[in-house]
Design a protein around this motif. Sequence first.
Motif, PDB file in Angstrom:
ATOM      1  N   LYS A  80     -15.708   1.653   8.154  1.00 52.56           N
ATOM      2  CA  LYS A  80     -15.382   1.069   6.857  1.00 52.56           C
ATOM      3  C   LYS A  80     -14.459   2.012   6.075  1.00 52.56           C
ATOM      4  CE  LYS A  80     -19.570  -1.717   6.473  1.00 52.56           C
ATOM      5  NZ  LYS A  80     -20.779  -2.046   5.661  1.00 52.56           N
ATOM      6  N   ARG A  81     -13.853   1.481   5.007  1.00 52.38           N
ATOM      7  CA  ARG A  81     -12.943   2.278   4.199  1.00 52.38           C
ATOM      8  C   ARG A  81     -13.541   2.479   2.815  1.00 52.38           C
ATOM      9  NH1 ARG A  81      -7.996   2.793   6.368  1.00 52.38           N
ATOM     10  NH2 ARG A  81      -7.062   3.258   4.347  1.00 52.38           N
ATOM     11  N   ILE A  82     -13.227   3.609   2.229  1.00 52.09           N
ATOM     12  CA  ILE A  82     -13.669   3.902   0.863  1.00 52.09           C
ATOM     13  C   ILE A  82     -12.534   3.564  -0.081  1.00 52.09           C
ATOM     14  CG2 ILE A  82     -14.468   5.686  -0.725  1.00 52.09           C
ATOM     15  CD1 ILE A  82     -15.582   7.192   1.708  1.00 52.09           C
ATOM     16  N   ALA A  83     -12.826   2.720  -1.066  1.00 50.79           N
ATOM     17  CA  ALA A  83     -11.793   2.280  -2.005  1.00 50.79           C
ATOM     18  C   ALA A  83     -12.435   2.100  -3.381  1.00 50.79           C
ATOM     19  CB  ALA A  83     -11.173   0.972  -1.536  1.00 50.79           C
ATOM     20  N   PRO A  84     -11.645   2.182  -4.444  1.00 47.52           N
ATOM     21  CA  PRO A  84     -12.213   2.025  -5.790  1.00 47.52           C
ATOM     22  C   PRO A  84     -12.531   0.564  -6.093  1.00 47.52           C
ATOM     23  CG  PRO A  84      -9.839   2.326  -5.915  1.00 47.52           C
ATOM     24  CD  PRO A  84     -10.218   2.529  -4.481  1.00 47.52           C
ATOM     25  N   ASP A  85     -13.628   0.346  -6.819  1.00 45.78           N
ATOM     26  CA  ASP A  85     -13.920  -1.008  -7.281  1.00 45.78           C
ATOM     27  C   ASP A  85     -13.192  -1.257  -8.599  1.00 45.78           C
ATOM     28  OD1 ASP A  85     -15.355   0.287  -9.267  1.00 45.78           O
ATOM     29  OD2 ASP A  85     -17.314  -0.210  -8.441  1.00 45.78           O
ATOM     30  N   ALA A  86     -13.518  -2.322  -9.278  1.00 52.11           N
ATOM     31  CA  ALA A  86     -12.813  -2.683 -10.512  1.00 52.11           C
ATOM     32  C   ALA A  86     -12.982  -1.630 -11.604  1.00 52.11           C
ATOM     33  CB  ALA A  86     -13.298  -4.043 -11.013  1.00 52.11           C
ATOM     34  N   ASN A  87     -14.050  -0.860 -11.529  1.00 50.62           N
ATOM     35  CA  ASN A  87     -14.311   0.171 -12.538  1.00 50.62           C
ATOM     36  C   ASN A  87     -13.919   1.573 -12.075  1.00 50.62           C
ATOM     37  OD1 ASN A  87     -15.498  -1.688 -14.418  1.00 50.62           O
ATOM     38  ND2 ASN A  87     -17.340  -1.710 -13.111  1.00 50.62           N
ATOM     39  N   GLY A  88     -13.283   1.653 -10.904  1.00 54.60           N
ATOM     40  CA  GLY A  88     -12.847   2.944 -10.404  1.00 54.60           C
ATOM     41  C   GLY A  88     -13.874   3.702  -9.602  1.00 54.60           C
ATOM     42  N   HIS A  89     -15.054   3.102  -9.415  1.00 57.43           N
ATOM     43  CA  HIS A  89     -16.093   3.773  -8.625  1.00 57.43           C
ATOM     44  C   HIS A  89     -15.858   3.517  -7.132  1.00 57.43           C
ATOM     45  CE1 HIS A  89     -18.712   4.938 -11.997  1.00 57.43           C
ATOM     46  NE2 HIS A  89     -18.250   3.838 -12.580  1.00 57.43           N
ATOM     47  N   PRO A  90     -16.134   4.516  -6.302  1.00 56.04           N
ATOM     48  CA  PRO A  90     -15.889   4.333  -4.864  1.00 56.04           C
ATOM     49  C   PRO A  90     -16.865   3.336  -4.255  1.00 56.04           C
ATOM     50  CG  PRO A  90     -17.051   6.392  -5.251  1.00 56.04           C
ATOM     51  CD  PRO A  90     -16.687   5.852  -6.600  1.00 56.04           C
ATOM     52  N   THR A  91     -16.360   2.494  -3.382  1.00 58.04           N
ATOM     53  CA  THR A  91     -17.196   1.522  -2.701  1.00 58.04           C
ATOM     54  C   THR A  91     -16.706   1.372  -1.275  1.00 58.04           C
ATOM     55  OG1 THR A  91     -18.111  -0.724  -2.834  1.00 58.04           O
ATOM     56  CG2 THR A  91     -15.772  -0.459  -3.333  1.00 58.04           C
ATOM     57  N   LEU A  92     -17.551   0.837  -0.428  1.00 56.09           N
ATOM     58  CA  LEU A  92     -17.191   0.646   0.975  1.00 56.09           C
ATOM     59  C   LEU A  92     -16.657  -0.764   1.182  1.00 56.09           C
ATOM     60  CD1 LEU A  92     -20.275   2.345   2.655  1.00 56.09           C
ATOM     61  CD2 LEU A  92     -17.920   3.182   2.723  1.00 56.09           C
ATOM     62  N   ILE A  93     -15.546  -0.870   1.899  1.00 58.69           N
ATOM     63  CA  ILE A  93     -14.977  -2.172   2.219  1.00 58.69           C
ATOM     64  C   ILE A  93     -14.685  -2.230   3.713  1.00 58.69           C
ATOM     65  CG2 ILE A  93     -13.935  -2.463  -0.066  1.00 58.69           C
ATOM     66  CD1 ILE A  93     -11.240  -1.695   1.164  1.00 58.69           C
ATOM     67  N   GLU A  94     -14.655  -3.440   4.231  1.00 60.58           N
ATOM     68  CA  GLU A  94     -14.315  -3.625   5.638  1.00 60.58           C
ATOM     69  C   GLU A  94     -12.838  -3.297   5.843  1.00 60.58           C
ATOM     70  OE1 GLU A  94     -16.330  -4.233   8.049  1.00 60.58           O
ATOM     71  OE2 GLU A  94     -18.108  -4.540   6.781  1.00 60.58           O
ATOM     72  N   PRO A  95     -12.472  -2.722   6.993  1.00 60.89           N
ATOM     73  CA  PRO A  95     -11.054  -2.440   7.246  1.00 60.89           C
ATOM     74  C   PRO A  95     -10.252  -3.731   7.243  1.00 60.89           C
ATOM     75  CG  PRO A  95     -12.350  -2.203   9.252  1.00 60.89           C
ATOM     76  CD  PRO A  95     -13.331  -2.356   8.134  1.00 60.89           C
ATOM     77  N   ALA A  96      -9.039  -3.640   6.750  1.00 66.47           N
ATOM     78  CA  ALA A  96      -8.180  -4.824   6.669  1.00 66.47           C
ATOM     79  C   ALA A  96      -7.903  -5.378   8.061  1.00 66.47           C
ATOM     80  CB  ALA A  96      -6.867  -4.462   5.980  1.00 66.47           C
TER      81      ALA A  96
END
Length: 212
Positions: A80-96
């Motif tokens: 998974k990738r680490i990316a900021p959410d709407a508030n700038g907090h890091p969250t995990l997302i599936e790779p594109a």
Amino acid sequence: MKYCKDGRFYDSEVDNIPEGAQALTEKEYQQLLEDRIRGKKYYLNGFFDSEIHGDNIPAGAVEVSEERYRELLAGQATGKRIAPDANGHPTLIEPAAPERADLIEEAKRRIDARTDAKILTGFEYQGLFFKLSLENQLNFKTECELRESLKYPHRIKALEGYYEVQSADDYQAFYLAGVAHIRECVEAGWCSKDALELLTDEEITELLEEIR
């Protein structure tokens, strides 16, 4: 292999490695992880550590708890990738998912590789298989042009054993069969590549699994 740049880790298996990133041995990577865990963690499009960056943590970086930091790293290790959410907090997302153009390009590359393999070892004549490397193709072409002057029976090495050519006409038949085999393989490859545009992304992905 792990890399680090500006306080952020990258994995060569799942990330695009930015220019200037430092390659890390597994020991160096584990040591950096331990060092990071000891300090306060912050995130702003990448992690910052109070023990490492001191007063150079950028304005706007959000603090991350040690527990959440470990969760994020564990998720990243699974692809998974680490990316900021709407508030700038890091969250995990599936790779594109790969773009369609990338899927088609990879499928064409694998089809070409499969075609080359079929040409190389898939030519069968009189119950024997022959290796059609470029070198052998040139040798067979030269000998076919000189077939009237060859001494018969003339031996041609197969993948297993030999084929004994009995006459000039026999050699020509062998050579033309090899040419036909190459043409059939190439044309089949062309057809497979042309058909990619008609397939869905899911069908192309399934095709990639078939021709790894």
